[in-house]
Design a protein around this motif. Structure first.
Motif, PDB file in Angstrom:
ATOM      1  N   SER A  92      -6.069  -0.540   6.354  1.00  0.00           N
ATOM      2  CA  SER A  92      -5.194  -0.502   5.188  1.00  0.00           C
ATOM      3  C   SER A  92      -3.756  -0.741   5.618  1.00  0.00           C
ATOM      4  O   SER A  92      -3.361  -0.446   6.745  1.00  0.00           O
ATOM      5  CB  SER A  92      -5.300   0.849   4.496  1.00  0.00           C
ATOM      6  OG  SER A  92      -4.872   1.892   5.357  1.00  0.00           O
ATOM      7  N   GLU A 145       2.188  -6.119  -7.073  1.00  0.00           N
ATOM      8  CA  GLU A 145       1.183  -6.531  -6.094  1.00  0.00           C
ATOM      9  C   GLU A 145       1.508  -7.881  -5.452  1.00  0.00           C
ATOM     10  O   GLU A 145       0.631  -8.717  -5.232  1.00  0.00           O
ATOM     11  CB  GLU A 145      -0.216  -6.554  -6.727  1.00  0.00           C
ATOM     12  CG  GLU A 145      -0.644  -5.192  -7.241  1.00  0.00           C
ATOM     13  CD  GLU A 145      -2.066  -5.172  -7.779  1.00  0.00           C
ATOM     14  OE1 GLU A 145      -2.678  -6.258  -7.881  1.00  0.00           O
ATOM     15  OE2 GLU A 145      -2.562  -4.078  -8.084  1.00  0.00           O
ATOM     16  N   TRP A 147       1.833  -8.991  -2.523  1.00  0.00           N
ATOM     17  CA  TRP A 147       1.571  -8.661  -1.129  1.00  0.00           C
ATOM     18  C   TRP A 147       1.989  -9.774  -0.176  1.00  0.00           C
ATOM     19  O   TRP A 147       2.567  -9.514   0.888  1.00  0.00           O
ATOM     20  CB  TRP A 147       0.096  -8.320  -0.937  1.00  0.00           C
ATOM     21  CG  TRP A 147      -0.434  -7.323  -1.919  1.00  0.00           C
ATOM     22  CD1 TRP A 147      -1.517  -7.459  -2.724  1.00  0.00           C
ATOM     23  CD2 TRP A 147       0.085  -6.009  -2.199  1.00  0.00           C
ATOM     24  NE1 TRP A 147      -1.712  -6.332  -3.495  1.00  0.00           N
ATOM     25  CE2 TRP A 147      -0.744  -5.427  -3.186  1.00  0.00           C
ATOM     26  CE3 TRP A 147       1.172  -5.273  -1.710  1.00  0.00           C
ATOM     27  CZ2 TRP A 147      -0.514  -4.147  -3.687  1.00  0.00           C
ATOM     28  CZ3 TRP A 147       1.393  -3.999  -2.205  1.00  0.00           C
ATOM     29  CH2 TRP A 147       0.559  -3.451  -3.185  1.00  0.00           C
ATOM     30  N   TYR A 192      -1.684  -0.319   0.461  1.00  0.00           N
ATOM     31  CA  TYR A 192      -2.639  -1.304  -0.077  1.00  0.00           C
ATOM     32  C   TYR A 192      -3.888  -1.276   0.787  1.00  0.00           C
ATOM     33  O   TYR A 192      -3.813  -1.139   2.004  1.00  0.00           O
ATOM     34  CB  TYR A 192      -2.000  -2.700  -0.060  1.00  0.00           C
ATOM     35  CG  TYR A 192      -2.895  -3.820  -0.512  1.00  0.00           C
ATOM     36  CD1 TYR A 192      -3.491  -3.808  -1.775  1.00  0.00           C
ATOM     37  CD2 TYR A 192      -3.131  -4.917   0.311  1.00  0.00           C
ATOM     38  CE1 TYR A 192      -4.310  -4.847  -2.192  1.00  0.00           C
ATOM     39  CE2 TYR A 192      -3.946  -5.965  -0.104  1.00  0.00           C
ATOM     40  CZ  TYR A 192      -4.534  -5.922  -1.356  1.00  0.00           C
ATOM     41  OH  TYR A 192      -5.344  -6.949  -1.763  1.00  0.00           O
ATOM     42  N   ASP A 193      -5.069  -1.411   0.144  1.00  0.00           N
ATOM     43  CA  ASP A 193      -6.328  -1.332   0.882  1.00  0.00           C
ATOM     44  C   ASP A 193      -7.302  -2.442   0.464  1.00  0.00           C
ATOM     45  O   ASP A 193      -8.517  -2.249   0.530  1.00  0.00           O
ATOM     46  CB  ASP A 193      -6.968   0.040   0.705  1.00  0.00           C
ATOM     47  CG  ASP A 193      -8.072   0.299   1.729  1.00  0.00           C
ATOM     48  OD1 ASP A 193      -7.904  -0.131   2.890  1.00  0.00           O
ATOM     49  OD2 ASP A 193      -9.092   0.898   1.360  1.00  0.00           O
ATOM     50  N   TYR A 194      -6.772  -3.570   0.015  1.00  0.00           N
ATOM     51  CA  TYR A 194      -7.590  -4.758  -0.277  1.00  0.00           C
ATOM     52  C   TYR A 194      -8.637  -4.499  -1.363  1.00  0.00           C
ATOM     53  O   TYR A 194      -9.614  -5.244  -1.481  1.00  0.00           O
ATOM     54  CB  TYR A 194      -8.280  -5.268   1.004  1.00  0.00           C
ATOM     55  CG  TYR A 194      -7.318  -5.473   2.140  1.00  0.00           C
ATOM     56  CD1 TYR A 194      -6.569  -6.653   2.250  1.00  0.00           C
ATOM     57  CD2 TYR A 194      -7.111  -4.477   3.107  1.00  0.00           C
ATOM     58  CE1 TYR A 194      -5.662  -6.824   3.289  1.00  0.00           C
ATOM     59  CE2 TYR A 194      -6.204  -4.650   4.140  1.00  0.00           C
ATOM     60  CZ  TYR A 194      -5.490  -5.826   4.228  1.00  0.00           C
ATOM     61  OH  TYR A 194      -4.587  -6.000   5.244  1.00  0.00           O
ATOM     62  N   ASP A 195      -8.440  -3.445  -2.158  1.00  0.00           N
ATOM     63  CA  ASP A 195      -9.348  -3.098  -3.268  1.00  0.00           C
ATOM     64  C   ASP A 195     -10.791  -2.906  -2.807  1.00  0.00           C
ATOM     65  O   ASP A 195     -11.728  -3.043  -3.598  1.00  0.00           O
ATOM     66  CB  ASP A 195      -9.291  -4.171  -4.376  1.00  0.00           C
ATOM     67  CG  ASP A 195      -7.897  -4.349  -4.936  1.00  0.00           C
ATOM     68  OD1 ASP A 195      -7.227  -3.323  -5.173  1.00  0.00           O
ATOM     69  OD2 ASP A 195      -7.467  -5.500  -5.118  1.00  0.00           O
ATOM     70  N   ARG A 196     -10.989  -2.568  -1.552  1.00  0.00           N
ATOM     71  CA  ARG A 196     -12.355  -2.400  -1.057  1.00  0.00           C
ATOM     72  C   ARG A 196     -12.880  -1.004  -1.416  1.00  0.00           C
ATOM     73  O   ARG A 196     -12.118  -0.077  -1.668  1.00  0.00           O
ATOM     74  CB  ARG A 196     -12.428  -2.634   0.447  1.00  0.00           C
ATOM     75  CG  ARG A 196     -11.613  -1.689   1.286  1.00  0.00           C
ATOM     76  CD  ARG A 196     -11.644  -2.101   2.740  1.00  0.00           C
ATOM     77  NE  ARG A 196     -10.527  -1.522   3.479  1.00  0.00           N
ATOM     78  CZ  ARG A 196     -10.173  -1.897   4.689  1.00  0.00           C
ATOM     79  NH1 ARG A 196     -10.830  -2.859   5.308  1.00  0.00           N
ATOM     80  NH2 ARG A 196      -9.151  -1.329   5.295  1.00  0.00           N
ATOM     81  N   LYS A 197     -14.216  -0.901  -1.374  1.00  0.00           N
ATOM     82  CA  LYS A 197     -14.878   0.345  -1.773  1.00  0.00           C
ATOM     83  C   LYS A 197     -15.665   0.926  -0.594  1.00  0.00           C
ATOM     84  O   LYS A 197     -16.137   0.199   0.275  1.00  0.00           O
ATOM     85  CB  LYS A 197     -15.819   0.083  -2.953  1.00  0.00           C
ATOM     86  CG  LYS A 197     -15.105  -0.342  -4.232  1.00  0.00           C
ATOM     87  CD  LYS A 197     -16.090  -0.601  -5.347  1.00  0.00           C
ATOM     88  CE  LYS A 197     -15.390  -0.851  -6.673  1.00  0.00           C
ATOM     89  NZ  LYS A 197     -14.495  -2.019  -6.618  1.00  0.00           N
ATOM     90  N   ASN A 202     -16.455   3.905  -4.203  1.00  0.00           N
ATOM     91  CA  ASN A 202     -15.129   4.378  -4.590  1.00  0.00           C
ATOM     92  C   ASN A 202     -14.047   3.685  -3.771  1.00  0.00           C
ATOM     93  O   ASN A 202     -14.223   3.450  -2.575  1.00  0.00           O
ATOM     94  CB  ASN A 202     -15.022   5.893  -4.360  1.00  0.00           C
ATOM     95  CG  ASN A 202     -16.067   6.658  -5.142  1.00  0.00           C
ATOM     96  OD1 ASN A 202     -16.261   6.425  -6.326  1.00  0.00           O
ATOM     97  ND2 ASN A 202     -16.750   7.592  -4.469  1.00  0.00           N
ATOM     98  N   THR A 203     -12.940   3.355  -4.420  1.00  0.00           N
ATOM     99  CA  THR A 203     -11.787   2.847  -3.684  1.00  0.00           C
ATOM    100  C   THR A 203     -11.078   4.016  -3.015  1.00  0.00           C
ATOM    101  O   THR A 203     -11.106   5.150  -3.503  1.00  0.00           O
ATOM    102  CB  THR A 203     -10.802   2.135  -4.625  1.00  0.00           C
ATOM    103  OG1 THR A 203     -10.413   3.029  -5.677  1.00  0.00           O
ATOM    104  CG2 THR A 203     -11.435   0.887  -5.232  1.00  0.00           C
TER     105      THR A 203
END
Length: 317
Positions: A92, A145, A147, A192-197, A202-203
């Motif tokens: 992240s 956003e 980025w 920011y965490d690249y919208d990964r789950k 869960n994000t």
């Protein structure tokens, strides 16, 4: 007095891989190990001593009960933490607070750190710094956003070194393995965490308000004055001398004789193999071996073909 060799503490991470096994030979508990807390007294991952009269004791216990090992550097907690990180995927984008903010809001040290690039795949990148000129612009760019406009990206290679003071927006990219020397803190604010789950869909939590609060704006210049001292075919590279820690690279080609410069010294083998000789006693060194040279050890010799990253407490540690 013997060196204190450390048992590794492995941390599973969403971005971790198996390079600590394939490259370093560690036996890993899973295929997603992102971090080896190589030398740590932090409660989230405490090192255990592998050898000598203190075998089986933990580093935090030694710090509290045997201050003579550390030059009687009285303090509530052991100040440094050394990690090896294996980034199979992008970490992240994050930022860490300084001591004042962290002690007030988190109850622990802030987190200034530095990175030695053990290895990197061709083209691998880190995020290092940002472009915002004011805190208001930083908040707006995060909110929108933007980025690609906000984050500075740097391509890295094996042997590079980066200083990451508290307040620096940063991220380690996929395909990079680093040796990290840092203050003993586990406080991280995600930008920011690249919208990964995660495995449960869960994000991961972001910390936008705290990130805006603690980020240094504008980004600071972290240009380093790196120097090298030859010792025959071997050498000592001085990367960094700060109030928190001093960091060196010991390049061993044959032999390297060194003397104590601080109350105690930490070291990790990042490449090669060799031996550590202390008072006519010899200890084998392989990749990933981590140890502390306590206060009573005033000089030592390294033998073989190896690279070690060493650190000492700074004036404020």
């Amino acid at each position: 007095m013997e060196p204190l060799f450390m048992e590794p503490v492995f941390q599973e991470k969403i971005w971790g891989g198996d390079s600590l096994q394939t490259e370093f030979g560690f036996e890993l508990p899973s295929e997603n190990i992102g971090e080896d807390w190589a030398i740590s007294a932090h409660p989230h991952g405490v090192s255990t001593i592998q050898n000598g009269p203190f075998k089986g004791q933990t580093l935090d216990q030694l710090w509290q009960e045997h201050q003579e090992l550390f030059g009687n550097q009285h303090g509530d907690a052991f100040p440094l933490l050394v990690k090896i990180l294996d980034a199979a995927d992008d970490l992240s984008v994050q930022v860490h607070p300084d001591d004042a903010y962290a002690l007030k809001h988190e109850g622990e040290f802030g987190k200034t750190e530095c990175w030695y690039i053990i290895d990197a795949k061709p083209g691998a990148q880190i995020i290092y710094g940002h472009t915002a000129r004011t805190r208001e612009e930083l908040a707006q760019m995060i909110r929108e956003e933007r980025w690609d406009d906000l984050f500075n990206k740097v391509t890295v290679k094996k042997g590079d070194f980066f200083y990451v003071p508290s307040g620096t927006i940063h991220a380690i990219g996929a395909g990079i393995m680093i040796l990290e020397t840092q203050q003993s803190s586990d406080t991280t604010y995600r930008v920011y965490d690249y919208d990964r789950k995660d495995d449960q869909g869960n994000t991961r939590e972001l910390h936008i308000e705290q990130s805006v609060d603690v980020t240094t704006v504008p980004a600071r210049d972290t240009t380093l004055s790196i120097s090298e001292t030859k010792h025959g075919k071997s050498s000592v590279i001085t990367y960094l001398q700060t109030e928190f820690f001093n960091v060196y690279e010991w390049q061993v080609h044959g032999t390297l004789q060194l003397n104590q410069q601080a109350p105690y010294t930490l070291a990790t083998v990042t490449e090669g193999y060799g031996k550590l000789v202390v008072e006519d006693k010899t200890y084998e060194l392989t990749m990933g071996t981590s140890f502390i040279l306590p206060n009573e050890i005033k000089n030592w010799e390294l033998q073989g073909e190896a690279t070690l990253i060493a650190s000492e407490p700074g004036e404020m540690a």
